[in-house]
Write a protein that holds these residues in place. Structure first.
Motif, PDB file in Angstrom:
ATOM      1  N   UNK A  46       0.863  -1.187   0.000  1.00  0.00           N
ATOM      2  CA  UNK A  46       0.000   0.000   0.000  1.00  0.00           C
ATOM      3  C   UNK A  46       0.899   1.237   0.000  1.00  0.00           C
ATOM      4  N   UNK A  47       0.815   2.046  -1.033  1.00  0.00           N
ATOM      5  CA  UNK A  47       1.758   3.148  -1.175  1.00  0.00           C
ATOM      6  C   UNK A  47       1.594   4.198  -0.086  1.00  0.00           C
ATOM      7  N   UNK A  48       0.423   4.301   0.502  1.00  0.00           N
ATOM      8  CA  UNK A  48       0.242   5.244   1.594  1.00  0.00           C
ATOM      9  C   UNK A  48       1.202   4.949   2.745  1.00  0.00           C
ATOM     10  N   UNK A  49       1.452   3.660   2.981  1.00  0.00           N
ATOM     11  CA  UNK A  49       2.330   3.271   4.079  1.00  0.00           C
ATOM     12  C   UNK A  49       3.788   3.586   3.789  1.00  0.00           C
ATOM     13  N   UNK A  50       4.127   3.803   2.525  1.00  0.00           N
ATOM     14  CA  UNK A  50       5.515   4.037   2.153  1.00  0.00           C
ATOM     15  C   UNK A  50       5.735   5.440   1.591  1.00  0.00           C
ATOM     16  N   UNK A  51       4.730   6.286   1.646  1.00  0.00           N
ATOM     17  CA  UNK A  51       4.851   7.628   1.076  1.00  0.00           C
ATOM     18  C   UNK A  51       5.999   8.387   1.736  1.00  0.00           C
ATOM     19  N   UNK A  52       6.823   9.016   0.904  1.00  0.00           N
ATOM     20  CA  UNK A  52       7.972   9.766   1.397  1.00  0.00           C
ATOM     21  C   UNK A  52       9.234   8.942   1.496  1.00  0.00           C
ATOM     22  N   UNK A  53       9.119   7.621   1.400  1.00  0.00           N
ATOM     23  CA  UNK A  53      10.278   6.726   1.447  1.00  0.00           C
ATOM     24  C   UNK A  53      10.051   5.551   0.501  1.00  0.00           C
ATOM     25  N   UNK A  54       9.442   5.854  -0.613  1.00  0.00           N
ATOM     26  CA  UNK A  54       9.017   4.788  -1.503  1.00  0.00           C
ATOM     27  C   UNK A  54      10.195   4.062  -2.141  1.00  0.00           C
ATOM     28  N   UNK A  55      11.267   4.781  -2.405  1.00  0.00           N
ATOM     29  CA  UNK A  55      12.399   4.120  -3.057  1.00  0.00           C
ATOM     30  C   UNK A  55      12.920   2.966  -2.206  1.00  0.00           C
ATOM     31  N   UNK A  56      13.084   3.193  -0.907  1.00  0.00           N
ATOM     32  CA  UNK A  56      13.572   2.130  -0.026  1.00  0.00           C
ATOM     33  C   UNK A  56      12.597   0.958   0.003  1.00  0.00           C
ATOM     34  N   UNK A  58       5.887 -10.689  -9.053  1.00  0.00           N
ATOM     35  CA  UNK A  58       4.694  -9.856  -9.184  1.00  0.00           C
ATOM     36  C   UNK A  58       4.694  -8.809  -8.082  1.00  0.00           C
ATOM     37  N   UNK A  59       4.479  -7.567  -8.467  1.00  0.00           N
ATOM     38  CA  UNK A  59       4.302  -6.491  -7.500  1.00  0.00           C
ATOM     39  C   UNK A  59       2.894  -5.930  -7.664  1.00  0.00           C
ATOM     40  N   UNK A  60       2.175  -5.804  -6.559  1.00  0.00           N
ATOM     41  CA  UNK A  60       0.845  -5.216  -6.545  1.00  0.00           C
ATOM     42  C   UNK A  60       0.927  -3.925  -5.739  1.00  0.00           C
ATOM     43  N   UNK A  61       0.801  -2.802  -6.415  1.00  0.00           N
ATOM     44  CA  UNK A  61       1.030  -1.487  -5.803  1.00  0.00           C
ATOM     45  C   UNK A  61      -0.296  -0.747  -5.693  1.00  0.00           C
ATOM     46  N   UNK A  62      -0.700  -0.491  -4.465  1.00  0.00           N
ATOM     47  CA  UNK A  62      -2.045  -0.015  -4.147  1.00  0.00           C
ATOM     48  C   UNK A  62      -2.041   1.457  -3.748  1.00  0.00           C
ATOM     49  N   UNK A  63      -2.916   2.252  -4.376  1.00  0.00           N
ATOM     50  CA  UNK A  63      -3.111   3.627  -3.943  1.00  0.00           C
ATOM     51  C   UNK A  63      -2.086   4.596  -4.478  1.00  0.00           C
ATOM     52  N   UNK A  64      -1.944   4.683  -5.784  1.00  0.00           N
ATOM     53  CA  UNK A  64      -0.942   5.576  -6.369  1.00  0.00           C
ATOM     54  C   UNK A  64      -1.204   7.023  -5.984  1.00  0.00           C
ATOM     55  N   UNK A  65      -2.466   7.364  -5.729  1.00  0.00           N
ATOM     56  CA  UNK A  65      -2.768   8.747  -5.358  1.00  0.00           C
ATOM     57  C   UNK A  65      -2.016   9.195  -4.104  1.00  0.00           C
TER      58      UNK A  65
END
Length: 241
Positions: free
Chosen positions: A86-96, A106-113
């Motif tokens: 869930x991208x919300x949980x990684x916002x601001x440190x997504x690269x790591x 397979x990568x499932x990436x949730x919540x691009x907004x």
């Protein structure tokens, strides 16, 4: 950033499988299953644009997370490595966070907004998209809006997302919500007669996550009270809500 590995049953609840999703757009489940279970040896031609990847779009509560988790479960059942983020949980440190997931099939990436407008996160997602394509991995994205409607600052990322096959999800009607409740009650071993089902449908919203939480509550309450789920029991348990 370490990513703990959990047993399949804990990571992907039984309710959230591809074959338990109700009223999917025509061909959507088959497409997600094919993407999730393919291997580099059997995938055949890999479209360099990413058009064979999937972008799920739809408002909150339509089951985007359900399908992402279901695809991950299907991938792992086929012997592939899968990861849900869930991208919300990684916002601001997504690269790591994304680096920690490299090597999955397979990568499932949730919540691009959640990362739209954060240029560093957008660049990290763009780089991951390109590396996954080069490695022969698969990606499934999910967002509330279509790529053109997201406030992205990186045109190249918008372009990559727009090249994915798009599946648009819409809220369930009453018949669909009834089927979700009926199926999920059966999987829990709950006896939910039509009168109780009709009572619930008049009082619950269309959020699939809310339906699951509601049945969990009813399951616990019926066990504690040693009572069947009837309309009087529902009035007693949920009437105040």
């Amino acid at each position: 950033m370490s990513v703990p590995q959990l047993p399949l049953a804990l990571r992907y609840p039984p309710d959230q499988r591809l074959d338990t999703y109700v009223d999917a757009p025509e061909g959507a489940i088959a497409q997600l299953r094919a993407l999730a279970t393919q291997t580099q040896e059997t995938a055949g031609y890999i479209d360099p644009t990413g058009a064979d990847w999937v972008y799920l779009a739809g408002p909150a509560g339509v089951g985007k997370t359900h399908l992402l988790l279901g695809a991950c479960a299907a991938a792992e059942s086929a012997g592939r490595r899968a990861a849900y983020l869930p991208l919300m949980a990684a916002a601001g440190r997504l690269r790591d966070a994304l680096y920690a997931l490299e090597g999955n099939d397979l990568l499932a990436l949730d919540g691009i907004e959640a990362i739209a407008g954060n240029r560093d996160d957008e660049i990290a997602l763009f780089d991951t998209h390109n590396r996954a394509r080069a490695a022969g991995a698969s990606l499934i994205y999910a967002a509330r809006d279509n790529p053109d409607e997201l406030p992205l600052s990186l045109p190249d990322l918008r372009s990559r997302l727009s090249q994915c096959t798009r599946i648009v999800l819409t809220p369930l009607d009453d018949a669909g919500r009834g089927e979700v409740l009926r199926q999920r009650a059966q999987r829990r071993g709950l006896a939910l007669d039509e009168a109780a089902l009709d009572w619930l449908l008049k009082r619950v919203d269309r959020d699939l996550g809310g339906l699951t939480a509601l049945l969990d509550k009813l399951d616990r309450a019926s066990l504690a009270a040693q009572r069947r789920i009837t309309v009087p029991f529902l009035r007693q348990t949920l009437g105040a809500e």
